[in-house]
Design a protein around this motif. Structure first.
Motif, PDB file in Angstrom:
ATOM      1  N   SER A  12       0.827  -1.212   0.000  1.00 41.41           N
ATOM      2  CA  SER A  12       0.000   0.000   0.000  1.00 41.41           C
ATOM      3  C   SER A  12       0.861   1.261   0.000  1.00 41.41           C
ATOM      4  N   GLY A  13       2.007   1.222   0.659  1.00 42.47           N
ATOM      5  CA  GLY A  13       2.924   2.365   0.612  1.00 42.47           C
ATOM      6  C   GLY A  13       3.486   2.567  -0.782  1.00 42.47           C
ATOM      7  N   SER A  14       3.835   1.464  -1.445  1.00 36.59           N
ATOM      8  CA  SER A  14       4.330   1.542  -2.821  1.00 36.59           C
ATOM      9  C   SER A  14       3.247   2.074  -3.758  1.00 36.59           C
ATOM     10  N   ALA A  15       2.033   1.617  -3.572  1.00 36.46           N
ATOM     11  CA  ALA A  15       0.917   2.108  -4.398  1.00 36.46           C
ATOM     12  C   ALA A  15       0.725   3.607  -4.200  1.00 36.46           C
ATOM     13  N   THR A  16       0.847   4.075  -2.976  1.00 37.77           N
ATOM     14  CA  THR A  16       0.708   5.502  -2.695  1.00 37.77           C
ATOM     15  C   THR A  16       1.759   6.306  -3.460  1.00 37.77           C
ATOM     16  N   VAL A  17       3.001   5.858  -3.386  1.00 45.85           N
ATOM     17  CA  VAL A  17       4.089   6.552  -4.090  1.00 45.85           C
ATOM     18  C   VAL A  17       3.827   6.544  -5.602  1.00 45.85           C
ATOM     19  N   LEU A  18       3.427   5.396  -6.131  1.00 41.14           N
ATOM     20  CA  LEU A  18       3.166   5.307  -7.569  1.00 41.14           C
ATOM     21  C   LEU A  18       1.983   6.168  -7.996  1.00 41.14           C
ATOM     22  N   PHE A  19       0.926   6.208  -7.180  1.00 41.61           N
ATOM     23  CA  PHE A  19      -0.205   7.088  -7.503  1.00 41.61           C
ATOM     24  C   PHE A  19       0.231   8.553  -7.491  1.00 41.61           C
ATOM     25  N   LEU A  20       1.081   8.916  -6.556  1.00 41.85           N
ATOM     26  CA  LEU A  20       1.571  10.296  -6.511  1.00 41.85           C
ATOM     27  C   LEU A  20       2.415  10.629  -7.747  1.00 41.85           C
ATOM     28  N   ILE A  21       3.258   9.698  -8.176  1.00 45.62           N
ATOM     29  CA  ILE A  21       4.046   9.911  -9.389  1.00 45.62           C
ATOM     30  C   ILE A  21       3.109  10.038 -10.593  1.00 45.62           C
ATOM     31  N   SER A  22       2.122   9.168 -10.653  1.00 44.41           N
ATOM     32  CA  SER A  22       1.153   9.224 -11.750  1.00 44.41           C
ATOM     33  C   SER A  22       0.387  10.544 -11.724  1.00 44.41           C
ATOM     34  N   TRP A  23       0.085  11.010 -10.541  1.00 44.13           N
ATOM     35  CA  TRP A  23      -0.632  12.269 -10.331  1.00 44.13           C
ATOM     36  C   TRP A  23       0.178  13.447 -10.882  1.00 44.13           C
ATOM     37  N   VAL A  24       1.437  13.517 -10.501  1.00 46.12           N
ATOM     38  CA  VAL A  24       2.307  14.624 -10.925  1.00 46.12           C
ATOM     39  C   VAL A  24       2.532  14.588 -12.435  1.00 46.12           C
ATOM     40  N   THR A  25       2.814  13.410 -12.972  1.00 50.53           N
ATOM     41  CA  THR A  25       3.072  13.327 -14.406  1.00 50.53           C
ATOM     42  C   THR A  25       1.819  13.626 -15.224  1.00 50.53           C
ATOM     43  N   SER A  26       0.662  13.216 -14.732  1.00 49.07           N
ATOM     44  CA  SER A  26      -0.574  13.520 -15.462  1.00 49.07           C
ATOM     45  C   SER A  26      -0.877  15.015 -15.424  1.00 49.07           C
ATOM     46  N   ALA A  27      -0.592  15.645 -14.311  1.00 52.17           N
ATOM     47  CA  ALA A  27      -0.818  17.095 -14.217  1.00 52.17           C
ATOM     48  C   ALA A  27       0.067  17.837 -15.209  1.00 52.17           C
TER      49      ALA A  27
END
Length: 149
Positions: A44-59
């Motif tokens: 779940s910690g890894s998923a959080t980090v990956l979602f944040l990376i996906s969030w920043v790159t999508s923005a």
């Protein structure tokens, strides 16, 4: 599209899909009678980090390219609903996912070892919401991509 934008888009897609897969694994392990809490915390910690990376790159992709180049093509095309419904809902739902997975991470880290079925049931429900939202966002992204012609 520049190479930087291409890498940004690929990073967005891959990190998002991998994060959804990790959250799905969390859900599957929460169905066990005695899940490995350290493993769930790591997932779940890894998923959080990956979602944040996906969030920043999508923005970055949205602000620098999608809004000016892709969105007008979709809106003038045969499937304007792909942006009007799918992208608009995706944008708002995606804001929630990193916070859901962060909550899941903290809960697995702090509450997981407590032998209370109500807590475990709540964690399963929270994880299922994250999985459903993640799958919806993934399918929406596919529909939006398919609408660009």
């Amino acid at each position: 599209m520049t190479p930087l934008l291409t890498y940004t888009l690929v990073t967005h897609v891959l990190t998002g899909v991998i994060a959804v897969g990790l959250i799905t694994l969390v859900f599957m392990h929460l169905l066990k009678k005695t899940p490995g809490w350290k493993y769930l915390s790591l997932l779940s910690g890894s998923a959080t980090v990956l979602f944040l990376i996906s969030w920043v790159t999508s923005a970055y992709y949205y602000v620098t390219y999608y809004g000016a180049k892709v969105k007008p093509i979709i809106l003038k095309g045969a499937y304007p609903w792909a942006h009007q419904i799918m992208m608009e809902s995706k944008e708002h739902i995606f804001i929630i996912l990193p916070f859901l997975t962060l909550t899941l991470y903290l809960a697995t880290k702090l509450l997981g070892k407590i032998q209370d079925e109500r807590i475990h049931q709540a964690l399963r429900k929270l994880t299922m919401v994250a999985v459903i939202l993640g799958v919806y966002i993934t399918v929406s992204g596919m529909a939006i991509s398919g609408a660009v012609r």
